[in-house]
Every structure is written in structure tokens, then in C-alpha cells.
Design a protein around this motif. Sequence first.
Motif, PDB file in Angstrom:
ATOM      1  N   GLY A 101       8.392  -2.378  -1.846  1.00 23.29           N
ATOM      2  CA  GLY A 101       6.961  -2.193  -2.049  1.00 23.29           C
ATOM      3  C   GLY A 101       6.492  -2.868  -3.323  1.00 23.29           C
ATOM      4  O   GLY A 101       7.288  -3.375  -4.115  1.00 23.29           O
ATOM      5  N   GLY A 102       5.179  -2.881  -3.505  1.00 26.65           N
ATOM      6  CA  GLY A 102       4.628  -3.486  -4.706  1.00 26.65           C
ATOM      7  C   GLY A 102       3.143  -3.701  -4.584  1.00 26.65           C
ATOM      8  O   GLY A 102       2.499  -3.227  -3.644  1.00 26.65           O
ATOM      9  N   LEU A 103       2.615  -4.432  -5.557  1.00 24.85           N
ATOM     10  CA  LEU A 103       1.190  -4.770  -5.602  1.00 24.85           C
ATOM     11  C   LEU A 103       1.010  -6.206  -5.143  1.00 24.85           C
ATOM     12  O   LEU A 103       1.622  -7.123  -5.720  1.00 24.85           O
ATOM     13  CB  LEU A 103       0.671  -4.596  -7.028  1.00 24.85           C
ATOM     14  CG  LEU A 103      -0.761  -5.066  -7.297  1.00 24.85           C
ATOM     15  CD1 LEU A 103      -1.754  -4.253  -6.484  1.00 24.85           C
ATOM     16  CD2 LEU A 103      -1.074  -4.961  -8.795  1.00 24.85           C
ATOM     17  N   VAL A 104       0.206  -6.376  -4.115  1.00 22.33           N
ATOM     18  CA  VAL A 104      -0.049  -7.721  -3.575  1.00 22.33           C
ATOM     19  C   VAL A 104      -1.540  -7.896  -3.354  1.00 22.33           C
ATOM     20  O   VAL A 104      -2.302  -6.925  -3.407  1.00 22.33           O
ATOM     21  CB  VAL A 104       0.715  -7.969  -2.261  1.00 22.33           C
ATOM     22  CG1 VAL A 104       2.223  -7.899  -2.477  1.00 22.33           C
ATOM     23  CG2 VAL A 104       0.271  -6.982  -1.193  1.00 22.33           C
ATOM     24  N   GLN A 105      -1.938  -9.119  -3.071  1.00 26.25           N
ATOM     25  CA  GLN A 105      -3.331  -9.395  -2.773  1.00 26.25           C
ATOM     26  C   GLN A 105      -3.546  -9.417  -1.258  1.00 26.25           C
ATOM     27  O   GLN A 105      -2.603  -9.645  -0.488  1.00 26.25           O
ATOM     28  CB  GLN A 105      -3.744 -10.734  -3.383  1.00 26.25           C
ATOM     29  CG  GLN A 105      -3.747 -10.730  -4.900  1.00 26.25           C
ATOM     30  CD  GLN A 105      -4.308 -12.010  -5.480  1.00 26.25           C
ATOM     31  OE1 GLN A 105      -4.243 -13.066  -4.856  1.00 26.25           O
ATOM     32  NE2 GLN A 105      -4.883 -11.930  -6.680  1.00 26.25           N
TER      33      GLN A 105
ATOM     34  N   GLY B  30      -4.082 -10.595   2.296  1.00 25.36           N
ATOM     35  CA  GLY B  30      -3.604 -11.798   2.939  1.00 25.36           C
ATOM     36  C   GLY B  30      -2.138 -12.108   2.680  1.00 25.36           C
ATOM     37  O   GLY B  30      -1.546 -12.935   3.378  1.00 25.36           O
ATOM     38  N   ASP B  31      -1.567 -11.452   1.679  1.00 26.56           N
ATOM     39  CA  ASP B  31      -0.155 -11.655   1.358  1.00 26.56           C
ATOM     40  C   ASP B  31       0.752 -10.948   2.357  1.00 26.56           C
ATOM     41  O   ASP B  31       0.287 -10.183   3.219  1.00 26.56           O
ATOM     42  CB  ASP B  31       0.148 -11.142  -0.044  1.00 26.56           C
ATOM     43  CG  ASP B  31      -0.390 -12.053  -1.133  1.00 26.56           C
ATOM     44  OD1 ASP B  31      -0.365 -11.643  -2.310  1.00 26.56           O
ATOM     45  OD2 ASP B  31      -0.846 -13.176  -0.808  1.00 26.56           O
ATOM     46  N   SER B  32       2.045 -11.199   2.201  1.00 28.56           N
ATOM     47  CA  SER B  32       3.055 -10.559   3.037  1.00 28.56           C
ATOM     48  C   SER B  32       4.038  -9.789   2.168  1.00 28.56           C
ATOM     49  O   SER B  32       4.232 -10.109   0.989  1.00 28.56           O
ATOM     50  CB  SER B  32       3.824 -11.606   3.847  1.00 28.56           C
ATOM     51  OG  SER B  32       2.976 -12.293   4.736  1.00 28.56           O
TER      52      SER B  32
ATOM     53  N   LYS C 207      -0.407  -3.949  15.602  1.00 30.12           N
ATOM     54  CA  LYS C 207       0.269  -4.945  16.431  1.00 30.12           C
ATOM     55  C   LYS C 207      -0.150  -6.350  16.028  1.00 30.12           C
ATOM     56  O   LYS C 207      -1.323  -6.621  15.798  1.00 30.12           O
ATOM     57  CB  LYS C 207      -0.068  -4.718  17.905  1.00 30.12           C
ATOM     58  CG  LYS C 207       0.621  -3.529  18.517  1.00 30.12           C
ATOM     59  CD  LYS C 207       0.216  -3.377  19.981  1.00 30.12           C
ATOM     60  CE  LYS C 207       0.862  -2.150  20.609  1.00 30.12           C
ATOM     61  NZ  LYS C 207       0.406  -1.950  22.009  1.00 30.12           N
ATOM     62  N   GLY C 208       0.842  -7.213  15.932  1.00 27.20           N
ATOM     63  CA  GLY C 208       0.562  -8.599  15.586  1.00 27.20           C
ATOM     64  C   GLY C 208       0.677  -8.907  14.106  1.00 27.20           C
ATOM     65  O   GLY C 208       0.841 -10.063  13.724  1.00 27.20           O
ATOM     66  N   ARG C 209       0.587  -7.871  13.266  1.00 26.63           N
ATOM     67  CA  ARG C 209       0.709  -8.102  11.819  1.00 26.63           C
ATOM     68  C   ARG C 209       2.022  -7.546  11.266  1.00 26.63           C
ATOM     69  O   ARG C 209       2.574  -8.099  10.324  1.00 26.63           O
ATOM     70  CB  ARG C 209      -0.449  -7.444  11.067  1.00 26.63           C
ATOM     71  CG  ARG C 209      -1.796  -8.077  11.303  1.00 26.63           C
ATOM     72  CD  ARG C 209      -2.792  -7.650  10.215  1.00 26.63           C
ATOM     73  NE  ARG C 209      -3.010  -6.212  10.183  1.00 26.63           N
ATOM     74  CZ  ARG C 209      -2.823  -5.472   9.083  1.00 26.63           C
ATOM     75  NH1 ARG C 209      -2.406  -6.025   7.954  1.00 26.63           N
ATOM     76  NH2 ARG C 209      -3.075  -4.177   9.117  1.00 26.63           N
ATOM     77  N   PHE C 210       2.508  -6.457  11.848  1.00 29.61           N
ATOM     78  CA  PHE C 210       3.727  -5.817  11.359  1.00 29.61           C
ATOM     79  C   PHE C 210       4.854  -6.006  12.377  1.00 29.61           C
ATOM     80  O   PHE C 210       4.619  -5.977  13.586  1.00 29.61           O
ATOM     81  CB  PHE C 210       3.490  -4.315  11.150  1.00 29.61           C
ATOM     82  CG  PHE C 210       2.635  -3.966   9.958  1.00 29.61           C
ATOM     83  CD1 PHE C 210       1.813  -4.898   9.342  1.00 29.61           C
ATOM     84  CD2 PHE C 210       2.658  -2.674   9.455  1.00 29.61           C
ATOM     85  CE1 PHE C 210       1.028  -4.568   8.245  1.00 29.61           C
ATOM     86  CE2 PHE C 210       1.887  -2.325   8.365  1.00 29.61           C
ATOM     87  CZ  PHE C 210       1.074  -3.261   7.758  1.00 29.61           C
TER      88      PHE C 210
ATOM     89  N   LEU D  60      10.627  -3.694   7.647  1.00 30.71           N
ATOM     90  CA  LEU D  60       9.248  -3.756   8.122  1.00 30.71           C
ATOM     91  C   LEU D  60       8.613  -4.980   7.474  1.00 30.71           C
ATOM     92  O   LEU D  60       8.364  -4.988   6.277  1.00 30.71           O
ATOM     93  CB  LEU D  60       8.463  -2.497   7.766  1.00 30.71           C
ATOM     94  CG  LEU D  60       7.044  -2.465   8.324  1.00 30.71           C
ATOM     95  CD1 LEU D  60       7.079  -2.346   9.849  1.00 30.71           C
ATOM     96  CD2 LEU D  60       6.237  -1.313   7.724  1.00 30.71           C
ATOM     97  N   GLN D  61       8.404  -6.000   8.273  1.00 34.83           N
ATOM     98  CA  GLN D  61       7.716  -7.199   7.804  1.00 34.83           C
ATOM     99  C   GLN D  61       6.223  -6.998   7.994  1.00 34.83           C
ATOM    100  O   GLN D  61       5.768  -6.722   9.105  1.00 34.83           O
ATOM    101  CB  GLN D  61       8.185  -8.421   8.596  1.00 34.83           C
ATOM    102  CG  GLN D  61       7.480  -9.709   8.231  1.00 34.83           C
ATOM    103  CD  GLN D  61       7.817 -10.193   6.838  1.00 34.83           C
ATOM    104  OE1 GLN D  61       8.967 -10.145   6.408  1.00 34.83           O
ATOM    105  NE2 GLN D  61       6.811 -10.659   6.105  1.00 34.83           N
ATOM    106  N   MET D  62       5.478  -7.135   6.910  1.00 34.32           N
ATOM    107  CA  MET D  62       4.034  -6.908   6.941  1.00 34.32           C
ATOM    108  C   MET D  62       3.328  -8.191   6.520  1.00 34.32           C
ATOM    109  O   MET D  62       3.543  -8.686   5.412  1.00 34.32           O
ATOM    110  CB  MET D  62       3.666  -5.764   5.996  1.00 34.32           C
ATOM    111  CG  MET D  62       4.432  -4.478   6.270  1.00 34.32           C
ATOM    112  SD  MET D  62       3.891  -3.102   5.243  1.00 34.32           S
ATOM    113  CE  MET D  62       4.385  -3.681   3.626  1.00 34.32           C
ATOM    114  N   ASN D  63       2.534  -8.727   7.419  1.00 32.24           N
ATOM    115  CA  ASN D  63       1.797  -9.970   7.163  1.00 32.24           C
ATOM    116  C   ASN D  63       0.301  -9.717   7.125  1.00 32.24           C
ATOM    117  O   ASN D  63      -0.185  -8.701   7.629  1.00 32.24           O
ATOM    118  CB  ASN D  63       2.127 -10.985   8.254  1.00 32.24           C
ATOM    119  CG  ASN D  63       3.586 -11.369   8.275  1.00 32.24           C
ATOM    120  OD1 ASN D  63       4.269 -11.379   7.245  1.00 32.24           O
ATOM    121  ND2 ASN D  63       4.088 -11.684   9.453  1.00 32.24           N
TER     122      ASN D  63
END
Length: 122
Positions: free
Chosen positions: A9-13, A15-17, A65-68, A81-84
Motif C-alpha cells: 500500500g501507499g500514497l499514489v495519484q 490514474g496510478d497503479s 471489474k476491468g481495473r483490479f 491484487l493489481q490495481m490500475n
Amino acid sequence: QVQLVESGGGLVQAGDSLRLSCAASGRTFSSYVMGWFRQAPGKEREFVATINSSGGRTYYADSLKGRFTISRDNVKNTVYLQMNSLKPEDTAVYYCAAGRYSSMSSSLYDYWGQGTQVTVSS
């Protein structure tokens, strides 16, 4: 008994993954269904995704669906868990869980990790 430890985990902007990992102890990992859930501040824990013991069957919350993408490596005793295309509304503590049955219900999972914070800024 299974012990689960999430990371990634972390802090992202927006649109990031991010890719979350959940490492499991014990020699019976490959016999468990694994799930990811999340809980945002002031909200109930919600289902994200689940994967069966072999990794051949997955199921997602409709809104994700489609993003994770959930996956697992039974040699490494790890579920991912890939999160886009992350959005601010994805901000939550993410938990992995192990159980005997594929389910969207958190009550059917027997073991839980401590969670990892994901924060998405706009």
C-alpha cells in the motif's frame, strides 16, 4: 491456522497503479480460497475480489471489474491484487482473507491480515 501479512500500500495519484501482496504462512495455503476486501473511513468493509484455491477462478465486485486483478502464487504462498487506474474513491484499508468458500461475504472468511492503507490523491 493461517497468518496473513499484506504489503504494497501507499500514497499514489489518481490514474496510478499499485500491486498489493498478501503473504501467507503455513503449508495449507493452496487449499484456501483467498479474498480481498477494503474499508474506507466511515464505511463498512466491502468485497473487492476472490480467487479459488487453484487460481483458476476469480470473481470481482462489479464496480471494480476491468481495473483490479486478483492472482495467486501457491509456490510463494502469496496472493496479489493489481490495481490500475486508481481513483480517489479507492482510498481505503485493504485486507486479504482466507477461507474455505468463495464468497463476497466477509463472514465466510476465517483468517484476516492486518490491512494495508491505500490512499489515492486527486
